[in-house]
Design a protein around this motif. Sequence first.
Motif, PDB file in Angstrom:
ATOM      1  N   TYR A   1     103.574 -18.900 -34.931  1.00 17.28           N
ATOM      2  CA  TYR A   1     104.258 -18.964 -33.633  1.00 17.28           C
ATOM      3  C   TYR A   1     105.472 -18.044 -33.637  1.00 17.28           C
ATOM      4  N   HIS A   2     105.616 -17.259 -32.565  1.00 13.33           N
ATOM      5  CA  HIS A   2     106.781 -16.393 -32.391  1.00 13.33           C
ATOM      6  C   HIS A   2     107.439 -16.746 -31.054  1.00 13.33           C
ATOM      7  N   PRO A   3     108.610 -17.384 -31.097  1.00  8.22           N
ATOM      8  CA  PRO A   3     109.215 -17.952 -29.877  1.00  8.22           C
ATOM      9  C   PRO A   3     109.569 -16.926 -28.799  1.00  8.22           C
ATOM     10  N   LEU A   4     109.755 -15.644 -29.156  1.00 15.73           N
ATOM     11  CA  LEU A   4     110.108 -14.656 -28.133  1.00 15.73           C
ATOM     12  C   LEU A   4     108.894 -14.215 -27.320  1.00 15.73           C
ATOM     13  N   GLY A   5     107.713 -14.621 -27.734  1.00 14.63           N
ATOM     14  CA  GLY A   5     106.517 -14.392 -26.926  1.00 14.63           C
ATOM     15  C   GLY A   5     106.054 -12.943 -26.897  1.00 14.63           C
ATOM     16  N   SER A   6     105.308 -12.609 -25.844  1.00 11.76           N
ATOM     17  CA  SER A   6     104.725 -11.272 -25.742  1.00 11.76           C
ATOM     18  C   SER A   6     105.765 -10.254 -25.278  1.00 11.76           C
ATOM     19  N   LEU A   7     105.397  -8.985 -25.374  1.00  6.85           N
ATOM     20  CA  LEU A   7     106.305  -7.911 -24.975  1.00  6.85           C
ATOM     21  C   LEU A   7     106.540  -7.859 -23.466  1.00  6.85           C
ATOM     22  N   ARG A   8     105.775  -8.615 -22.709  1.00  8.09           N
ATOM     23  CA  ARG A   8     106.027  -8.671 -21.265  1.00  8.09           C
ATOM     24  C   ARG A   8     107.456  -9.106 -20.968  1.00  8.09           C
ATOM     25  N   GLY A   9     108.000  -9.971 -21.822  1.00 11.64           N
ATOM     26  CA  GLY A   9     109.332 -10.525 -21.583  1.00 11.64           C
ATOM     27  C   GLY A   9     110.447  -9.796 -22.304  1.00 11.64           C
ATOM     28  N   LEU A  10     110.181  -8.562 -22.793  1.00 15.73           N
ATOM     29  CA  LEU A  10     111.184  -7.848 -23.587  1.00 15.73           C
ATOM     30  C   LEU A  10     112.505  -7.669 -22.851  1.00 15.73           C
ATOM     31  N   ASN A  11     112.460  -7.147 -21.630  1.00 20.05           N
ATOM     32  CA  ASN A  11     113.709  -6.874 -20.910  1.00 20.05           C
ATOM     33  C   ASN A  11     114.486  -8.151 -20.617  1.00 20.05           C
ATOM     34  N   GLU A  12     113.774  -9.219 -20.298  1.00 20.68           N
ATOM     35  CA  GLU A  12     114.448 -10.498 -20.062  1.00 20.68           C
ATOM     36  C   GLU A  12     115.120 -10.986 -21.350  1.00 20.68           C
ATOM     37  N   THR A  13     114.421 -10.830 -22.481  1.00 19.24           N
ATOM     38  CA  THR A  13     114.972 -11.252 -23.770  1.00 19.24           C
ATOM     39  C   THR A  13     116.248 -10.479 -24.096  1.00 19.24           C
ATOM     40  N   LEU A  14     116.241  -9.166 -23.820  1.00 19.37           N
ATOM     41  CA  LEU A  14     117.396  -8.323 -24.144  1.00 19.37           C
ATOM     42  C   LEU A  14     118.607  -8.612 -23.260  1.00 19.37           C
ATOM     43  N   HIS A  15     118.424  -9.384 -22.209  1.00 23.31           N
ATOM     44  CA  HIS A  15     119.551  -9.762 -21.363  1.00 23.31           C
ATOM     45  C   HIS A  15     120.095 -11.151 -21.712  1.00 23.31           C
ATOM     46  N   ILE A  16     119.451 -11.823 -22.663  1.00 19.08           N
ATOM     47  CA  ILE A  16     119.993 -13.083 -23.169  1.00 19.08           C
ATOM     48  C   ILE A  16     121.208 -12.755 -24.034  1.00 19.08           C
ATOM     49  N   PRO A  17     122.350 -13.447 -23.843  1.00 24.66           N
ATOM     50  CA  PRO A  17     123.571 -13.118 -24.597  1.00 24.66           C
ATOM     51  C   PRO A  17     123.346 -12.952 -26.098  1.00 24.66           C
ATOM     52  N   ARG A  18     122.493 -13.779 -26.673  1.00 27.02           N
ATOM     53  CA  ARG A  18     122.258 -13.724 -28.120  1.00 27.02           C
ATOM     54  C   ARG A  18     121.662 -12.384 -28.559  1.00 27.02           C
ATOM     55  N   TYR A  19     120.909 -11.730 -27.664  1.00 31.64           N
ATOM     56  CA  TYR A  19     120.194 -10.509 -28.036  1.00 31.64           C
ATOM     57  C   TYR A  19     120.738  -9.252 -27.358  1.00 31.64           C
ATOM     58  N   LYS A  20     121.837  -9.369 -26.641  1.00 26.04           N
ATOM     59  CA  LYS A  20     122.374  -8.202 -25.929  1.00 26.04           C
ATOM     60  C   LYS A  20     122.751  -7.070 -26.883  1.00 26.04           C
ATOM     61  N   SER A  21     123.161  -7.420 -28.098  1.00 24.50           N
ATOM     62  CA  SER A  21     123.527  -6.380 -29.068  1.00 24.50           C
ATOM     63  C   SER A  21     122.328  -5.545 -29.483  1.00 24.50           C
ATOM     64  N   MET A  22     121.118  -6.039 -29.226  1.00 23.98           N
ATOM     65  CA  MET A  22     119.898  -5.301 -29.554  1.00 23.98           C
ATOM     66  C   MET A  22     119.522  -4.301 -28.458  1.00 23.98           C
ATOM     67  N   ASN A  23     120.180  -4.396 -27.332  1.00 28.53           N
ATOM     68  CA  ASN A  23     119.798  -3.581 -26.174  1.00 28.53           C
ATOM     69  C   ASN A  23     120.438  -2.193 -26.246  1.00 28.53           C
ATOM     70  N   THR A  24     120.044  -1.436 -27.259  1.00 30.97           N
ATOM     71  CA  THR A  24     120.574  -0.096 -27.498  1.00 30.97           C
ATOM     72  C   THR A  24     119.429   0.895 -27.597  1.00 30.97           C
ATOM     73  N   TRP A  25     119.736   2.184 -27.455  1.00 35.15           N
ATOM     74  CA  TRP A  25     118.675   3.197 -27.490  1.00 35.15           C
ATOM     75  C   TRP A  25     117.979   3.231 -28.836  1.00 35.15           C
ATOM     76  N   HIS A  26     118.744   3.053 -29.945  1.00 34.44           N
ATOM     77  CA  HIS A  26     118.080   3.178 -31.249  1.00 34.44           C
ATOM     78  C   HIS A  26     117.205   1.967 -31.555  1.00 34.44           C
ATOM     79  N   ARG A  27     117.624   0.781 -31.116  1.00 32.41           N
ATOM     80  CA  ARG A  27     116.768  -0.403 -31.330  1.00 32.41           C
ATOM     81  C   ARG A  27     115.513  -0.310 -30.473  1.00 32.41           C
ATOM     82  N   ARG A  28     115.656   0.180 -29.256  1.00 33.52           N
ATOM     83  CA  ARG A  28     114.501   0.345 -28.376  1.00 33.52           C
ATOM     84  C   ARG A  28     113.556   1.429 -28.906  1.00 33.52           C
ATOM     85  N   LEU A  29     114.122   2.501 -29.454  1.00 34.56           N
ATOM     86  CA  LEU A  29     113.275   3.531 -30.050  1.00 34.56           C
ATOM     87  C   LEU A  29     112.524   2.981 -31.255  1.00 34.56           C
ATOM     88  N   MET A  30     113.157   2.129 -32.014  1.00 38.17           N
ATOM     89  CA  MET A  30     112.488   1.523 -33.171  1.00 38.17           C
ATOM     90  C   MET A  30     111.348   0.600 -32.748  1.00 38.17           C
TER      91      MET A  30
END
Length: 353
Positions: free
Chosen positions: A153-182
């Motif tokens: 089980y992976h709680p963040l689910g499918s990639l459909r919800g990526l942008n919504e996940t990146l707007h959650i305060p806990r994951y906002k630090s991941m919302n960068t060009w290099h993390r997205r490129l990775m």
Amino acid sequence: MDKKPHFVRREFPPREASSLSLALLLAAVLLLNALLYLYLNKFYISSGRAETDPGLCSFGYFRLGAAKNCSPWLSCEAINREVRKLKCVGEGAVKKVFLSEWKENKVVLSQLTNSELKEDFLHGLKMLKALQSKHVVRLLGYCEQQFTILTEYHPLGSLRGLNETLHIPRYKSMNTWHRRLMLAMDYVSVIQYLHSSPLGTLVMCDSNDLDKVLSQYLLTSDFHILVNDLDALPLVNRSAGKLVKCGHRELRGEFVAPEQRWPYGEEVPFEDDLMPPYDEKTDIWKIPDVSNFFLGHVEGSDIVRLHLFDIHAACKKKDPAERPSAQEVLDTYRKVLTLLIREAAMPGTREML
């Protein structure tokens, strides 16, 4: 009377001072390159991306969570006795998916819902068993008689919800060009793995539009990508002259590759028997569109797109033979990431040299 010693201050000639500055700058650049090498290795080799994943067990076994030892895949009896369904979290054409619990661990139980598609379901199970790796969701058990598959089980689910996940305060630090490129690199890594898998060259057929592509992959809690749905992975065998077709219906739209579209015009009705087959380069055609989704619209993403322009243009060549391989795309992505991180660390280096 003793004479006081005179200390003479030495001044470097302009040319010598310039040479010294250049030497120091070159030393700094070499040191930066060494640090960059270690930094990028942290992402490529550690964080679960090593070529040999230490979390993987030998065939027929799995390790879940913080467990030290590998356990055998759960059998029909074990699944029926030890796995408890919690709630339905998804349903597709082939199967229904339940969030479940096994020994205080959250797991995912998938069950066939359409008996007419049991061959697709069993094909997906066969692929899941054969392709266990760092790129594929972890198999925990299965029951062929009951058409049931148990996975991690992976709680963040499918990639459909990526942008919504990146707007959650806990994951906002991941919302960068290099993390997205990775993340885009992870996606291309999965395609490269399928194209050079232990079973041969496999084509990701469940990919007729962007939403469908995103639904096939999971986002892990440490922000990596796993392929989750392997129901439609036909095999290309060039030596035997065997190509593939993704389904038996006409495919339309700009997202699918040109060779996947009906080639005889509107005046000729579609017939599956007349539709020419194709190879894995259909996956390459789709990479720029999927990567564009990953890159989003954060600061720096347009610079990344500019650096990827040439390789993405090559992916969109009408002739499949002229498109690069997934490995070539991945190599280019890695070079761009290294270059941009270097420039971000020392933005004035190029002008100084």
